[in-house]
Design an enzyme around this catalytic site. Structure first.
Site, PDB file in Angstrom:
ATOM      1  CE1 TYR A 196      37.064  47.918  51.071  1.00  0.00           C
ATOM      2  CE2 TYR A 196      38.649  46.406  51.193  1.00  0.00           C
ATOM      3  CZ  TYR A 196      37.937  47.464  50.507  1.00  0.00           C
ATOM      4  OH  TYR A 196      38.367  47.702  49.116  1.00  0.00           O
ATOM      5  CG  HIS A 236      41.328  40.500  49.976  1.00  0.00           C
ATOM      6  ND1 HIS A 236      41.877  41.387  48.873  1.00  0.00           N
ATOM      7  CD2 HIS A 236      42.322  39.579  50.129  1.00  0.00           C
ATOM      8  CE1 HIS A 236      43.157  40.753  48.426  1.00  0.00           C
ATOM      9  NE2 HIS A 236      43.487  39.776  49.263  1.00  0.00           N
ATOM     10  CE  LYS A 252      35.914  41.845  46.601  1.00  0.00           C
ATOM     11  NZ  LYS A 252      36.926  41.240  47.316  1.00  0.00           N
TER      12      LYS A 252
END
Lengths: 530, 285, 206
Positions: B222, B230, B261
């Protein structure tokens, strides 16, 4: 560092004023109302402020201690030697789904006690001194009874409202029993277990059942439609599982159920094993190592079970008095003339859907009912029917021309086999689909690396739930650590077999996070037009 | 010193202030695994203890801000404790404490009630007067308000009792975390050493790191506190020379894309530095 | 390093039937023995494609890798309209690598075509001395080593595109970049219209 012995020196102990103040504490959890999470920290004051709010709220919640009215706490004592918790004051509402009575004492399993302590429902003592939650974690959880991992899964499910019990292998009915709907019967029987044992003995040594003598008189050829016949005969012939295979393993003092009639009863009434039972016998001797040595492969004597004709074409049907051994304890039965009954049966004209009609049409085209065979209709018992099948098979084999069939390479199909494309494809297929339970009964002998841990019942059954008679669980849980290997097919089969028709779910614990997953059976669709 | 307690090879923090320090001063997140005192029967928000990854615990230990403690092998009291004078003393102390607490609570509750009645007395009097007026003149004479002291009951069952979270005994034995042991089996294990190298390297770059099993990786990375941000990366620790099948590359890459991601392949070099390769779907379909 | 730019004449040969590449394989390829190299037995244009012939004659990789490179080459040129696509043989990695620009103004990208059954390590290279013999699987190729070898421009982080070729000639492209690459920020989810539009745009791109 020397273990220091300084009573009540650490931890947050609240003053009386603080304790009283808790009465007016908020009981709701604050909603996380700080907006969407951000993508990137930008060092802005706004972001910092939001973070501070979130954190303060969190620390506020974590700082709160469990404080309860003394009157609403159940006193309980931890007994490390027995590994249980004994209640010292009357149990609360939780007693409905947790705990058990032993020697007139109300007890809790360690996981139940720890959970209830975390919920602020009990006050847990050890040697007259109260245990903190931390001490309870450190003392009640152990690899011997319930490990940390298992407790984390247990409490997770409990917090969601599920009813969670330790796995009881004895609650599992074999597929055969399930097919006969015996599992519900067992549950009724469980209570009266002792009584039955006594009352069942008199007729044990008594006369031979009369049924076989009178068979010819009343018995009519089977009249059932072929489809039905097939499916009902299946569990008998596939040599899978037998009631006696129930693992007689006592789990934490849970009473072991026995099948009825008891094993010794079965031995007595089992006189002439029919041919068709031979494969049964084999499989059960290899699989029932865990059960008692003197069990017998089947408690049904198929030579004496007749097929009554309840069809419309029979002028008179008299049903004999059923064999008492086949009846539940509390049911009495007598001989009955079913003629009048029969007339009331099958009165309605069967309405078929389009699909069903199509199927019927197809069956008419490609299949013939075995009941149209005169010889079959003359069979009055399974034994006779099986003998007939054997005879016919031998006849068929004679008819096969030797130059085709007596060589190493033979045709794939016999002339009377495979009338449809699907049948032919089935016949020549290399890979056969297999069911999760195929061969699973044989695997039970091997050391079982994995065990089912919990039986889980849905939350909404709580009102009707009975601890002694929990019925069929919603799922069964197998607790594993996240870094363990994926279970092998063997292990999955073993677990599936132990669980019967209740799905097994794996609870994978990773550093407090729990993921649930299960293996689903998948049937490849057959995409062949008949 | 932050106290990290070992239970079955896992690390737990039971002290709330420690949990706060771990997060705010050391950027270590952990996972809350206990029931929340305020509302125990739900899983949305959990309470103490805080469970730490072996890597999280090790970082705190290496920074020398924490000690690893195991449950004392010697019980505070022997099984025949009933004769132990220390034990009897402790029980007596506990009972006395409870008695004192009850008396004090009784006194406080009575006081509170008095104060409450006092503040209400005026309103009650006004209300009564009003009623009287409505009923017309005459009526009954003003009845004297009941004596608060005499009518007040505080039964023993109403006494508030604490079920403490943290251990109340200070028996503790330190565990040497450098060497693998029954309590703490991680030291020197190649898997753990690799994961720790990656964890430490990412942590030193200012990231917050949590367990990545939710997304099939080793860690989630993070850019700020996970409460407010997020995760950007799914870190996957791989031995630098271990063959990776392309199917695995595709599946982690695919997962990373679908949760927006970046997948990070992380390996430790021979000189201990960590190399990172970002894996992203190209967007070409 | 043997380098040969993709010439435009080959382009012409591939055009027209080029679209068949992805889907034509199926039925007739299944009948061929897998070991002999699928493309060799082909009698059609694909096997005789001059670029494939030239890639093969680089003699750096086994036939499955060359064929994968060729499929990716066609995909970039014909289906994606890349510019200046060229190929290069990397004998030490047993690879035929491609280079090209997605759009004319874009930077040159390195594309590494690999059949799906190949495995790479992350950061390790163990080459083999001597010339290429029949396919030897004991070469442990690190993805980072390929990256270092092919990315010579130093002003941007090293990056390669893995083009993974399935047996049915499906190609998926994954981008590998040195270091940590921040993912794209999420679409502005607060704006419902925006979200809808985002979805639509994605669909159009597909």
């Amino acid at each position: 560092m020397e273990p220091e012995l300084r009573p009540r020196a650490s931890g947050h102990l609240l003053s009386p004023a603080e304790l009283l103040a808790v009465r007016t504490r908020d009981h709701k959890i604050p909603q996380r109302s700080h907006g969407q999470k951000d993508f990137m920290p930008d060092g802005s004051e706004e972001q910092q402020e939001k973070l501070c709010q979130c954190r303060d709220e969190q620390w506020q919640l974590l700082r709160e201690e469990r404080v309860e009215r003394l009157g609403s706490l159940v006193k309980a004592e931890w007994k490390p030697l027995e590994g249980i918790v004994e209640l010292k004051s009357p149990a609360g509402k939780f007693w409905h789904t947790m705990g058990y009575t032993e020697h007139g004492k109300q007890c809790l399993l360690p996981e139940e006690a720890l959970y209830l302590l975390e919920c602020g429902s009990i006050q847990l003592f050890y040697k007259d001194l109260p245990l903190s939650v931390q001490e309870a974690y450190e003392n009640l959880l152990s690899q011997m009874s319930v490990s940390l991992l298992k407790y984390q899964v247990f409490s997770h499910l409990k917090r969601l409202g599920y009813i969670v019990q330790r796995f009881r292998s004895s609650t599992i009915a074999t597929p055969y029993e399930q097919q006969l709907n015996l599992d519900s019967h067992y549950q009724n029987a469980e209570k009266k277990h002792h009584k039955r044992k006594r009352s069942s003995s008199p007729w044990l040594h008594g006369k031979k059942p009369k049924t076989s003598e009178r068979t010819q008189e009343y018995a009519q050829p089977p009249q059932k439609d072929k489809r039905h016949h097939e499916s009902s005969s299946h569990p008998v012939s596939d040599g899978g599982s037998l009631p006696e295979e129930k693992v007689k393993e006592s789990d934490s003092g849970v009473a072991v159920e026995e099948t009825i009639p008891t094993a010794s009863d079965a031995v007595q009434c089992y006189q002439s094993p029919p041919v068709c039972m031979e494969d049964h016998h084999e499989s059960s001797t290899t699989t029932s190592l865990e059960s008692q040595g003197d069990t017998c492969p089947s408690r049904w004597n198929f030579t004496t079970i007749t097929f009554p004709n309840m069809g419309a074409d029979c002028p008179q049907t008299v049903l004999l008095q059923p064999d008492k051994r086949l009846l539940p304890e509390n049911v009495t039965a007598r001989e009955v003339d079913a003629t009048r009954w029969r007339k009331r049966l099958n009165q309605k004209h069967e309405k078929l859907s389009h699909k069903e009609r199509e199927h019927l049409e197809w069956e008419r085209k490609y299949k013939s009912s075995i009941n149209e065979d005169k010889e079959v209709r003359q069979c009055s018992t399974w034994q006779e029917y099986k003998a007939l099948l054997k005879k016919k098979r031998q006849q068929r084999e004679k008819n096969c021309p030797a130059h085709f069939w007596k060589q190493t390479v033979t045709p794939l199909l016999k002339p009377d086999q495979g009338l449809s494309t699907a049948d032919v494809l089935q016949q020549i297929s290399v890979l056969q689909p297999s069911h999760i339970l195929d061969g699973a009964s044989q695997l039970q002998n091997n050391s079982i690396a994995m065990k089912i841990d919990f039986d889980v019942y849905p939350a909404d059954t709580a009102s009707s739930f009975k601890k002694n008679k929990p019925g069929k669980p919603f799922v069964r849980m197998c607790v594993r650590s996240f870094d363990e290997q994926i279970p092998t097919l063997r292990a999955v089969k073993q677990l599936a077999y132990q669980s019967g028709d209740v799905p097994v779910v794996f609870a994978l614990v990773d550093n407090g996070d729990i993921a649930f997953c299960s293996f689903k059976e998948f049937k490849l669709p057959v995409d062949v037009y008949p | 010193m932050i106290r990290i307690h070992v239970l079955e090879g896992k690390a737990f923090v039971w002290n709330c202030a420690d949990v706060q320090r771990i997060r705010e001063e050391h950027r270590i997140v952990g996972t809350l695994v206990g029931a929340l005192a305020r509302k125990p029967r739900q899983n949305v928000r959990l309470g103490l203890p805080l469970q730490l990854l072996p890597e999280e615990a090790r970082l705190l230990l290496e920074k020398d801000v924490a000690t690893l403690i195991k449950n004392p092998s010697s019980k505070p009291f022997a099984d025949d404790a009933e004769q132990d004078p220390l034990f009897l003393e402790a029980v007596a102390a506990y009972q006395e404490e409870q008695e004192e607490s009850y008396m004090e609570q009784l006194r406080l509750a009575a006081e509170q009630r008095k104060a409450l009645l006092g503040s209400l007395a005026e309103r009650i009097a006004q209300g009564r007067a009003k009623k009287q007026q409505q009923k017309g003149e005459g009526g009954e004479p003003l009845s004297k308000p009941a004596d608060p002291e005499s009518s007040f009951v505080f039964p023993r069952e109403s006494m508030m009792v604490q079920l403490p979270t943290e251990r109340t005994w200070l028996g503790q034995e330190e565990v040497d975390w450098h060497l693998p042991s029954k309590e703490w089996p991680y030291g020197g294990q190649p898997e753990h050493e690799m994961r720790y190298c990656v964890f430490q390297s990412l942590w030193e770059q200012g990231y917050y790191i949590t367990s990545g099993s939710k997304f099939g990786g080793d860690f989630l990375v993070y850019p700020g506190d996970p409460m407010r941000f997020h995760a950007h990366y799914i870190a996957l620790c791989v031995t630098r020379d271990a063959p990776l099948s392309l199917c695995d590359i595709i599946s982690v890459g695919r997962l990373g894309t679908s949760v927006k991601k970046t997948v990070l392949l992380c390996s430790v070099d021979q000189d201990g530095t960590v190399v990172y390769t970002s894996l992203q779907w190209s967007g070409m379909q | 390093m043997d380098e040969a730019p993709g010439s435009s004449s080959e382009l012409g040969a591939a055009k027209g039937s080029g679209l068949l590449v992805g889907s034509s394989g199926g039925s007739d390829r299944e009948q061929e023995a897998p070991k002999t190299g699928r493309w060799e037995l082909r009698k059609d244009w694909l096997a005789a494609h001059p670029t494939l012939t030239r890639m093969t004659s680089l003699d750096v990789a086994d036939s499955s890798r060359v064929y994968a490179a060729f499929l990716v080459y066609l995909d970039l040129l014909e289906a994606r309209n890349w510019h200046e696509v060229s190929y290069v043989g990397l004998a030490e990695f047993q690879l035929v690598c491609l280079r090209g620009r997605e759009r004319e103004a874009d930077d040159l990208q390195v594309v590494v075509p690999v059949p799906v059954h190949v495995s790479f390590s992350h950061d390790w290279f163990q080459g083999r001395s001597g010339k290429l013999q029949a396919s030897q699987p004991d070469v442990n190729t690190g993805m980072r080593q390929i990256m270092k070898r092919t990315c010579t421009v130093s002003d941007s982080p090293m990056s390669i595109m893995l083009a993974i070729v399935e047996s049915d000639s499906t190609i998926v492209y994954y981008k590998l970049t040195d270091g940590l690459v921040t993912p794209d920020p999420p679409d502005n989810t607060e704006d419902a219209d925006n979200k809808q539009w985002g979805k639509k745009r994605k669909r159009l791109l597909r």
